[in-house]
Design a protein around this motif. Structure first.
Motif, mmCIF file in Angstrom:
data_model
loop_
_atom_site.group_PDB
_atom_site.id
_atom_site.type_symbol
_atom_site.label_atom_id
_atom_site.label_comp_id
_atom_site.label_asym_id
_atom_site.label_seq_id
_atom_site.Cartn_x
_atom_site.Cartn_y
_atom_site.Cartn_z
ATOM 1 N N LEU A 115 -41.099 34.612 -86.470
ATOM 2 C CA LEU A 115 -39.710 34.208 -86.207
ATOM 3 C C LEU A 115 -39.419 34.440 -84.730
ATOM 4 O O LEU A 115 -39.614 35.544 -84.220
ATOM 5 C CB LEU A 115 -38.732 35.031 -87.049
ATOM 6 C CG LEU A 115 -37.262 34.889 -86.642
ATOM 7 C CD1 LEU A 115 -36.753 33.464 -86.868
ATOM 8 C CD2 LEU A 115 -36.402 35.898 -87.390
ATOM 9 N N ALA A 116 -38.944 33.427 -84.069
ATOM 10 C CA ALA A 116 -38.588 33.569 -82.652
ATOM 11 C C ALA A 116 -37.379 32.711 -82.334
ATOM 12 O O ALA A 116 -37.271 31.568 -82.771
ATOM 13 C CB ALA A 116 -39.753 33.140 -81.757
ATOM 14 N N MET A 121 -32.556 30.453 -89.289
ATOM 15 C CA MET A 121 -33.982 30.148 -89.489
ATOM 16 C C MET A 121 -34.518 30.898 -90.714
ATOM 17 O O MET A 121 -35.251 30.336 -91.525
ATOM 18 C CB MET A 121 -34.786 30.522 -88.239
ATOM 19 C CG MET A 121 -34.428 29.745 -86.980
ATOM 20 S SD MET A 121 -34.568 27.957 -87.126
ATOM 21 C CE MET A 121 -36.339 27.755 -87.256
ATOM 22 N N VAL A 122 -34.131 32.167 -90.831
ATOM 23 C CA VAL A 122 -34.596 32.956 -91.976
ATOM 24 C C VAL A 122 -34.038 32.370 -93.271
ATOM 25 O O VAL A 122 -34.768 32.190 -94.264
ATOM 26 C CB VAL A 122 -34.188 34.438 -91.817
ATOM 27 C CG1 VAL A 122 -34.443 35.208 -93.113
ATOM 28 C CG2 VAL A 122 -34.946 35.075 -90.662
ATOM 29 N N GLU A 123 -32.765 32.043 -93.278
ATOM 30 C CA GLU A 123 -32.167 31.498 -94.505
ATOM 31 C C GLU A 123 -32.813 30.164 -94.885
ATOM 32 O O GLU A 123 -32.983 29.860 -96.068
ATOM 33 C CB GLU A 123 -30.653 31.363 -94.330
ATOM 34 C CG GLU A 123 -29.968 32.722 -94.288
ATOM 35 C CD GLU A 123 -28.476 32.668 -94.015
ATOM 36 O OE1 GLU A 123 -27.828 33.724 -94.131
ATOM 37 O OE2 GLU A 123 -27.956 31.581 -93.676
ATOM 38 N N HIS A 124 -33.157 29.383 -93.881
ATOM 39 C CA HIS A 124 -33.810 28.102 -94.176
ATOM 40 C C HIS A 124 -35.179 28.332 -94.818
ATOM 41 O O HIS A 124 -35.543 27.691 -95.809
ATOM 42 C CB HIS A 124 -33.959 27.284 -92.892
ATOM 43 C CG HIS A 124 -34.397 25.878 -93.136
ATOM 44 N ND1 HIS A 124 -33.523 24.863 -93.455
ATOM 45 C CD2 HIS A 124 -35.630 25.328 -93.152
ATOM 46 C CE1 HIS A 124 -34.201 23.734 -93.644
ATOM 47 N NE2 HIS A 124 -35.476 23.997 -93.453
ATOM 48 N N LEU A 179 -37.469 48.873 -83.976
ATOM 49 C CA LEU A 179 -36.214 49.158 -84.671
ATOM 50 C C LEU A 179 -35.228 47.996 -84.574
ATOM 51 O O LEU A 179 -34.439 47.765 -85.487
ATOM 52 C CB LEU A 179 -35.595 50.447 -84.101
ATOM 53 C CG LEU A 179 -36.495 51.685 -84.221
ATOM 54 C CD1 LEU A 179 -35.809 52.909 -83.619
ATOM 55 C CD2 LEU A 179 -36.882 51.957 -85.669
ATOM 56 N N ASP A 180 -35.268 47.241 -83.473
ATOM 57 C CA ASP A 180 -34.339 46.117 -83.315
ATOM 58 C C ASP A 180 -34.537 45.071 -84.403
ATOM 59 O O ASP A 180 -33.566 44.588 -85.009
ATOM 60 C CB ASP A 180 -34.534 45.451 -81.949
ATOM 61 C CG ASP A 180 -33.787 46.192 -80.860
ATOM 62 O OD1 ASP A 180 -33.038 47.134 -81.199
ATOM 63 O OD2 ASP A 180 -33.965 45.839 -79.685
ATOM 64 N N PHE A 194 -32.116 43.807 -87.471
ATOM 65 C CA PHE A 194 -31.795 42.392 -87.710
ATOM 66 C C PHE A 194 -32.017 42.035 -89.180
ATOM 67 O O PHE A 194 -31.140 41.473 -89.851
ATOM 68 C CB PHE A 194 -32.661 41.520 -86.791
ATOM 69 C CG PHE A 194 -32.716 40.070 -87.177
ATOM 70 C CD1 PHE A 194 -31.663 39.209 -86.883
ATOM 71 C CD2 PHE A 194 -33.832 39.559 -87.835
ATOM 72 C CE1 PHE A 194 -31.726 37.870 -87.237
ATOM 73 C CE2 PHE A 194 -33.901 38.218 -88.189
ATOM 74 C CZ PHE A 194 -32.841 37.375 -87.892
ATOM 75 N N TYR A 195 -33.186 42.389 -89.710
ATOM 76 C CA TYR A 195 -33.484 42.022 -91.103
ATOM 77 C C TYR A 195 -32.602 42.789 -92.088
ATOM 78 O O TYR A 195 -32.227 42.260 -93.129
ATOM 79 C CB TYR A 195 -34.975 42.197 -91.414
ATOM 80 C CG TYR A 195 -35.780 40.970 -91.012
ATOM 81 C CD1 TYR A 195 -35.723 39.812 -91.781
ATOM 82 C CD2 TYR A 195 -36.556 40.950 -89.866
ATOM 83 C CE1 TYR A 195 -36.429 38.672 -91.418
ATOM 84 C CE2 TYR A 195 -37.275 39.818 -89.498
ATOM 85 C CZ TYR A 195 -37.201 38.679 -90.284
ATOM 86 O OH TYR A 195 -37.893 37.544 -89.925
ATOM 87 N N ARG A 196 -32.279 44.036 -91.760
ATOM 88 C CA ARG A 196 -31.363 44.776 -92.645
ATOM 89 C C ARG A 196 -30.030 44.048 -92.725
ATOM 90 O O ARG A 196 -29.421 43.948 -93.776
ATOM 91 C CB ARG A 196 -31.139 46.192 -92.122
ATOM 92 C CG ARG A 196 -32.284 47.093 -92.423
ATOM 93 C CD ARG A 196 -31.911 48.567 -92.592
ATOM 94 N NE ARG A 196 -33.144 49.275 -92.953
ATOM 95 C CZ ARG A 196 -34.042 49.696 -92.064
ATOM 96 N NH1 ARG A 196 -33.828 49.529 -90.781
ATOM 97 N NH2 ARG A 196 -35.140 50.292 -92.460
ATOM 98 N N ARG A 197 -29.578 43.540 -91.587
ATOM 99 C CA ARG A 197 -28.314 42.811 -91.535
ATOM 100 C C ARG A 197 -28.369 41.579 -92.452
ATOM 101 O O ARG A 197 -27.352 41.134 -92.981
ATOM 102 C CB ARG A 197 -28.069 42.371 -90.085
ATOM 103 C CG ARG A 197 -26.698 41.917 -89.814
ATOM 104 C CD ARG A 197 -25.762 43.088 -89.549
ATOM 105 N NE ARG A 197 -24.399 42.606 -89.427
ATOM 106 C CZ ARG A 197 -23.368 43.136 -90.041
ATOM 107 N NH1 ARG A 197 -23.519 44.204 -90.800
ATOM 108 N NH2 ARG A 197 -22.164 42.638 -89.874
#
Ligand SMILES: CC(C)(COP(=O)(O)OP(=O)(O)OC[C@H]1O[C@@H](n2cnc3c(N)ncnc32)[C@H](O)[C@@H]1OP(=O)(O)O)[C@@H](O)C(=O)NCCC(=O)NCCS
Length: 162
Positions: free
Chosen positions: A78-79, A93-96, A118-119, A123-126
């Protein structure tokens, strides 16, 4: 193609190759032991994996690789272009990619993230991702790639190293 006013998301085509590799490079995702062109070719050789490209004003500004192994789904690479972060494109992008998996009946999706990154974990926790209590183990089937990965650098940086 899925789109809104800001971002069109569509399947990768061969014309996207340079732009996608450049995006991964700019996002710090490339590793000496991963040949991105080979990864693209392998992904494109299967009907159960896909790369999606996020396009804005005719420019590829985001990409993600998704696939499943007949049981679980996985996200890779993912970028979002460094100049376009913080505008919801990573989430889109992740939801797609998740939608692509769900449409194939895949019930769960995984992502490998360096423990020190950690960043990206935040992001993924969010996005609703949780820690998985399993340990990921590995063995190189390609000794040449494994040799490149063997001398550990201090911290190869952001993103996955898989
Ligand atoms: C990680 C990355 C994809 C995030 O993309 P992005 O477009 O900036 O993310 P979004 O704007 O869609 O953010 C989605 C949500 O995550 C949150 N978020 C994003 N980065 C975050 C961070 N570092 N810490 C905490 N929350 C974060 C946003 O606030 C947003 O929350 P909201 O939707 O509730 O408002 C992008 O920074 C990137 O490409 N990084 C380099 C490559 C990389 O490491 N990829 C991951 C490989 S595992």
């Amino acid at each position: 193609m899925w789109s809104d006013s800001a971002l069109d998301i569509r399947a990768y085509t061969a014309e996207d190759r340079r732009a996608v590799v450049a995006l991964w490079q700019a996002a710090g995702l490339l590793r000496p032991w991963n040949d991105p062109e080979r990864d693209i070719d392998l992904c494109c050789s299967s009907s159960e994996s896909e790369i999606f490209v996020g396009v804005r004003e005719d420019r590829a500004i985001a990409a993600i690789m998704v696939g499943h192994d007949g049981h679980r789904g996985w996200l890779y690479y993912l970028a979002v272009d460094p100049g376009s972060t913080g505008q919801g494109f990573g989430r889109r992008m992740v939801e797609h990619a998740e939608g692509w998996l769900a449409s194939r009946g895949v019930p769960k999706v995984h992502i490998m993230i360096r423990e020190t990154n950690l960043d990206v974990q935040a992001f993924y926790r969010r996005l609703g991702y949780e820690d998985n209590p399993c340990r990921v183990m590995q063995r190189w089937l390609d000794p040449a790639a494994g040799a490149l990965a063997a001398p550990k650098t201090a911290d190869p940086g952001a993103g996955t190293s898989d």
